[in-house]
Design a protein around this motif. Structure first.
Motif, mmCIF file in Angstrom:
data_model
loop_
_atom_site.group_PDB
_atom_site.id
_atom_site.type_symbol
_atom_site.label_atom_id
_atom_site.label_comp_id
_atom_site.label_asym_id
_atom_site.label_seq_id
_atom_site.Cartn_x
_atom_site.Cartn_y
_atom_site.Cartn_z
ATOM 1 N N ILE A 311 0.832 -1.154 0.197
ATOM 2 C CA ILE A 311 0.276 0.129 -0.028
ATOM 3 C C ILE A 311 1.068 1.531 0.226
ATOM 4 O O ILE A 311 2.163 1.127 0.359
ATOM 5 N N CYS A 312 0.087 2.321 -0.172
ATOM 6 C CA CYS A 312 0.951 3.584 -0.165
ATOM 7 C C CYS A 312 1.972 3.897 -1.112
ATOM 8 O O CYS A 312 2.885 4.873 -0.778
ATOM 9 N N THR A 313 2.085 3.077 -2.137
ATOM 10 C CA THR A 313 3.144 3.471 -3.436
ATOM 11 C C THR A 313 2.884 4.615 -4.101
ATOM 12 O O THR A 313 4.013 5.206 -4.586
ATOM 13 N N GLY A 314 1.781 5.206 -4.228
ATOM 14 C CA GLY A 314 1.463 6.512 -4.996
ATOM 15 C C GLY A 314 1.434 7.741 -4.255
ATOM 16 O O GLY A 314 1.242 8.911 -4.799
ATOM 17 N N ASP A 315 1.440 7.639 -2.889
ATOM 18 C CA ASP A 315 1.343 8.830 -2.109
ATOM 19 C C ASP A 315 2.476 9.521 -2.076
ATOM 20 O O ASP A 315 3.562 9.343 -1.710
#
Length: 347
Positions: A311-315
């Motif tokens: 998760i959170c790879t594009g934030d």
């Protein structure tokens, strides 16, 4: 099993046999009691504080070939990258502006980053951000290498032992030595690092006896930090078709680690948030008190894929900071942006 839990809470110790028995007979009532005890101990030592660390995943090259890892040497599908010194410093600069006072440099065992490059990085970060701690997580090195990092100013070193079972360790780590892994952790402690050990929950072939062995190992080594996360299969690995570790069992192991080492720094991992939308919050309620939002460039994050569906790879970093703070607050805790050293290492 409440009597064993009471003993563990009071004495902060159980034998390997008792821990295995506790795990074997854990029921919903025992779980509830366990989490209450772990929460009380965390509150006693840290109040409502949850420490934030800025994670920088600076290389996904790795010479090792661990059977569970997405950046293993033999994964030809991995899109490899290395951050430059300037890129790493920009991550630190952005993180410092956002309030972070610990930077965690994590990467595969990449020979490109030899001792001279690592020492240069440590000195630059400590020079540019003198109020900040530097944590390294770059695998097995010699005593001399570890000592040179410490002398350059590194404060902490994370090296999960992965499993305290020699049998299981050597099945999963071709070409690696269980004894060397343990010796590395002992060297880090001897040198003076705030040292992090830890293990995965739900590995193929892992038993309750293996997990009990992990807990006893932690009690013996007394690391300042312990990283515990679920095994999450990666499709491009030899064991990628196996089932992964459960949230419930991982939370139990976190809570037991808190009872055995009451003042330990215990991360709520991204892996837990990957297998359950509220996994990180549940870990905080089970005794965890550290989170490590990602400061790596967003265009590189998907490439550092230790396991699937991270998760959170594009934030963006600022979004990560705001998002995780909101989650921490809603769970009833408070963000602490200080260095967050282990109590035994505080000035």
């Amino acid at each position: 099993m409440k009597t064993l839990l009471d003993k563990l809470y009071i004495e902060n110790d159980l034998s390997e046999r008792e821990l295995a028995l506790l795990l074997q007979n854990m029921d919903s009532e025992s779980e509830k009691q366990l989490f209450e005890y772990s929460s009380m101990l965390k509150t006693k030592h840290y109040g409502k504080s949850v420490y934030m660390r800025g994670l920088i995943e600076f290389t996904n090259f790795c010479k090792q070939d661990c059977l569970y890892c997405g950046i293993r040497r033999s994964n030809s599908n991995a899109e490899r990258y290395r951050l430059s010194k300037e890129e790493i410093l920009r991550c630190c600069e952005e993180g410092h502006v956002l309030g972070y006072r610990t930077f965690v440099l994590q990467g595969g065992e990449d020979s490109h980053y030899d001792d001279s490059k690592i020492i240069d990085l440590i000195k630059l970060i400590k020079s540019n951000f003198p109020d900040s701690a530097v944590t390294l997580s770059i695998g097995e090195k010699s005593f001399e290498s570890y000592k040179s990092y410490y002398d350059a100013g590194a404060d902490r070193y994370l090296l999960r032992h992965e499993t305290a079972s020699k049998r299981l360790y050597e099945q999963l780590h071709p070409g690696m030595s269980f004894e060397n892994r343990i010796n590395c952790l002992k060297n880090l402690k001897k040198i003076g690092f705030q040292t992090g050990a830890g293990f995965m929950v739900g590995l193929p072939g892992q038993t309750n006896e293996d997990l009990a062995k992990d807990l006893v190992f932690l009690k013996e080594v007394k690391p300042e930090m312990v990283g515990i996360g679920p095994y999450i299969p990666h499709p491009n690995t030899p064991i990628g078709k196996n089932s992964g570790g459960s949230l419930e069992k991982t939370l139990i192991m976190l809570a037991l680690a808190r009872l055995l080492l009451p003042d330990v720094l215990l991360p709520s991992t991204t892996a837990l948030g990957t297998i359950d939308p509220l996994g990180r919050e549940k870990a905080l309620n089970a005794g965890a008190n550290v989170v490590m939002p990602n400061l790596s460039p967003t265009n590189m994050r998907k490439k550092y894929e230790l396991y699937a569906d991270k998760i959170c790879t594009g934030d963006e970093a600022a979004h990560c900071r705001k998002c995780i703070e909101g989650r921490i607050n809603r769970a009833g805790f408070e963000v602490d942006m200080s260095r967050g050293d282990h109590p035994s290492k505080q000035a």
